[in-house]
Write a protein that holds these residues in place. Structure first.
Motif, PDB file in Angstrom:
ATOM      1  N   ASN A  53     -12.168  -7.067   2.756  1.00 35.53           N
ATOM      2  CA  ASN A  53     -13.616  -7.667   3.019  1.00 35.53           C
ATOM      3  C   ASN A  53     -13.599  -8.874   2.202  1.00 35.53           C
ATOM      4  OD1 ASN A  53     -14.517  -5.852   4.758  1.00 35.53           O
ATOM      5  ND2 ASN A  53     -15.244  -4.256   3.209  1.00 35.53           N
ATOM      6  N   GLU A  54     -13.189  -8.711   0.884  1.00 33.05           N
ATOM      7  CA  GLU A  54     -13.210 -10.035  -0.067  1.00 33.05           C
ATOM      8  C   GLU A  54     -12.472 -10.862   0.652  1.00 33.05           C
ATOM      9  OE1 GLU A  54     -14.902 -10.191  -2.653  1.00 33.05           O
ATOM     10  OE2 GLU A  54     -15.805  -8.432  -2.347  1.00 33.05           O
ATOM     11  N   LEU A  61      -8.717 -17.239  -0.644  1.00 35.88           N
ATOM     12  CA  LEU A  61      -8.020 -16.072  -1.339  1.00 35.88           C
ATOM     13  C   LEU A  61      -6.850 -15.578  -0.592  1.00 35.88           C
ATOM     14  CD1 LEU A  61     -10.936 -13.469  -2.361  1.00 35.88           C
ATOM     15  CD2 LEU A  61      -9.369 -14.908  -3.881  1.00 35.88           C
ATOM     16  N   ILE A  62      -5.698 -15.232  -1.338  1.00 36.05           N
ATOM     17  CA  ILE A  62      -4.584 -14.766  -0.364  1.00 36.05           C
ATOM     18  C   ILE A  62      -4.193 -13.396  -1.033  1.00 36.05           C
ATOM     19  CG2 ILE A  62      -3.546 -16.888   0.068  1.00 36.05           C
ATOM     20  CD1 ILE A  62      -1.666 -16.751  -2.328  1.00 36.05           C
TER      21      ILE A  62
END
Length: 67
Positions: A53-54, A61-62
Motif C-alpha cells: 500500500n505504501e 519508493l522501492i
C-alpha cells in the motif's frame, strides 16, 4: 564469549563470587561455537519490508532488498 577471572596477588576471593575488578583480573576471549549454533544470517534481516500500500501511494519508493 568466555570470561575468565583470575585472583589478584594478595587479594581474598569473594564467597560467593561476585564481579569485582579490584579483586580479580578479567580476560575475555571470543569463542567460535559452531557445534551448537546452526542459525544463518540473511542481509535482508536489516530491513523490514515496505507494505505494498505504501509503495502504491508513492511510486518513488522501492522495496527493501530481499523482499
Amino acid at each position: 564469549m568466555k570470561a575468565t577471572a583470575t585472583l589478584k596477588a594478595g587479594a581474598t576471593p569473594h564467597v560467593p563470587y561476585r564481579y569485582d575488578p579490584a579483586v580479580y583480573d578479567y580476560t575475555y576471549n571470543v569463542v567460535d561455537n559452531n557445534d551448537n549454533e546452526t542459525r544463518s544470517w540473511d542481509d535482508k534481516m536489516y530491513f523490514m519490508p515496505i507494505s505494498r500500500n505504501e509503495i502504491n501511494r508513492n511510486n518513488l519508493l522501492i522495496q527493501n532488498p530481499g523482499y
